[in-house]
Design an enzyme around this catalytic site. Sequence first.
Site, PDB file in Angstrom:
ATOM      1  N   ASP A 130      48.352  23.985 -41.649  1.00 47.16           N
ATOM      2  CA  ASP A 130      47.414  23.244 -40.413  1.00 47.16           C
ATOM      3  C   ASP A 130      48.911  22.750 -39.585  1.00 47.16           C
ATOM      4  OD1 ASP A 130      45.493  22.465 -38.502  1.00 47.16           O
ATOM      5  OD2 ASP A 130      44.255  23.089 -40.006  1.00 47.16           O
ATOM      6  N   HIS A 201      46.097  26.170 -35.228  1.00 47.03           N
ATOM      7  CA  HIS A 201      46.455  25.265 -36.295  1.00 47.03           C
ATOM      8  C   HIS A 201      47.788  25.519 -36.758  1.00 47.03           C
ATOM      9  CE1 HIS A 201      42.687  23.053 -35.986  1.00 47.03           C
ATOM     10  NE2 HIS A 201      42.124  23.973 -35.728  1.00 47.03           N
ATOM     11  N   GLU A 262      39.407  27.542 -33.677  1.00 50.74           N
ATOM     12  CA  GLU A 262      39.870  26.772 -32.684  1.00 50.74           C
ATOM     13  C   GLU A 262      41.290  26.881 -32.146  1.00 50.74           C
ATOM     14  OE1 GLU A 262      37.492  22.771 -34.178  1.00 50.74           O
ATOM     15  OE2 GLU A 262      39.298  22.977 -35.331  1.00 50.74           O
ATOM     16  N   TRP A 306      30.629  28.657 -39.467  1.00 50.88           N
ATOM     17  CA  TRP A 306      30.817  27.239 -39.463  1.00 50.88           C
ATOM     18  C   TRP A 306      30.116  26.454 -38.370  1.00 50.88           C
ATOM     19  CZ3 TRP A 306      33.680  23.837 -36.425  1.00 50.88           C
ATOM     20  CH2 TRP A 306      34.530  24.227 -35.585  1.00 50.88           C
ATOM     21  N   TRP A 374      37.363  18.732 -45.138  1.00 51.16           N
ATOM     22  CA  TRP A 374      38.343  18.609 -44.394  1.00 51.16           C
ATOM     23  C   TRP A 374      38.939  17.314 -44.756  1.00 51.16           C
ATOM     24  CZ3 TRP A 374      40.018  22.816 -42.118  1.00 51.16           C
ATOM     25  CH2 TRP A 374      38.982  23.855 -41.830  1.00 51.16           C
TER      26      TRP A 374
HETATM   27  C1  ACM Z   1      36.657  24.347 -38.612  1.00 54.58           C
HETATM   28  O1  ACM Z   1      36.099  23.477 -38.967  1.00 54.58           O
HETATM   29  N1  ACM Z   1      37.580  24.222 -37.712  1.00 54.58           N
HETATM   30  C2  ACM Z   1      36.606  25.622 -39.091  1.00 54.58           C
END
Ligand code: ACM
Length: 449
Positions: A130, A201, A262, A306, A374
């Site tokens: 990331d 990312h 993203e 997601w 996360w």
């Molecule tokens: C994510 O939560 N950015 C996949």
Amino acid sequence: MILPRPVSFTRGDGEISFDGTVHVERVTGPAEGYRLSVTPDGVRVWASDDAGEFYARQTVRQLSGPAAFRSVAPVRVALPVCEVEDHPRFAWRGVMLDVARHFLPKHDLLRYVDLLAVHKLNVLHLHLTDDQGWRFESLKFPRLHEIGGWRPDSRFGDRRSGGMAGRPHGGYYTQDDLREVVAYAALRHITVVPEIDVPGHSQAAIAAYPELGVSGGEVWTDWGINPNVLKADESTVDFYRQVFDEVLDVFPGEVVGLGGDEAEAGDGRFVRRIAQYLRQRGRRPFGWDEVLGVGPLPSRTVIASWRGEDAGLTALERGHDVVMCPEKHVYLDYRQSDHPAEPIPVGTVTTLEDVYRYEPAAADRVLGAQANLWTEHLDSPRRLDYAAFPRLSAFAEVVWSPVARDEAEFLTRLAEHHLPRLDALGVEYRPLDGPRPWQALPGVPGFPR
Ligand code: ACM
């Protein structure tokens, strides 16, 4: 008393003294399924396959009492006379661990594999890269882990606080470490799905090799969405083909993650070409649901839905495979309650009961579901335990057990039988009535939604 709840459990009279001897036979039946019989004549298992036998043994361990979960288990235990019939509801029963935002040392990663196995979960999705860190050793491009594996500082709690922790952070897994994790997981019938996130990312990679990025910069010390993305030129795509070659060498599973989330300024061609490359190498690309927007993807690309479940339904219409993981239901880094002492409260309230009530859309057509952890705000195994458990125990039941769920019965079974197992395993879960004083982190800013 069994968790996740089996298809059927019939208790007979009395108990037997059990010394660990199990008679196993192979029979035809549902994949990963088993039947278990505990009678005064002993313990018998009829399993469909190796996984079924493994899950039968997990069930026997649960029936043996919490002490069976200690590092040194009792030699002889009392088992209830019973009959169990069981098989999982979904083929993909996953957990994503973000080891990029905070590195999880290998020892703790192996411990998580054990915890997944106890819950009959079978996919460990590792988010290896990331903006804030690159955790995969690259023999070809060593600056990725040598430079990209370290950052000088991190935000103190939520990024909107503006504060910094004042501590460097980093780490990476060698390829041998990851081969060990893959093998350890395979013994427990868990597939490790690696993810190298492109084209967003990617700041850690860009810090290591600035020519990869639209602009340069250091390994990111902030959280959130970084506008810098990978260039979509031929040399960057080729660089990543070589990185994925190394990844494919370490991870033998069919499904390989390319991220794709993203990337606001990302060029869809980048994702398409990496996806095509994975397909050409005989694997199935796995991406976050944004990748549905990049144009045609190889058949049987696996989509992680997601942002909700609509993307998952669209993916099904296009013939892709789908893993549901809607953030509203199964993002286990989100706060567990409105309790004022909830540590670093971010996201929406996602209680144990909310997770238990989650029912994947198009359940008869999806591969399954996964819970995502996360780690922006989970900087240690102790914080991870707090966020994951017992919500992951509830999730395990959603993806394994028959659809009819009785929440009150689950909560009783959890409190009476399963939390003592987690205690024996040394899991520092969130108590049902709120955090222990040392689990609260007063003064570390969150950003509750
Ligand atoms: C994510 O939560 N950015 C996949």
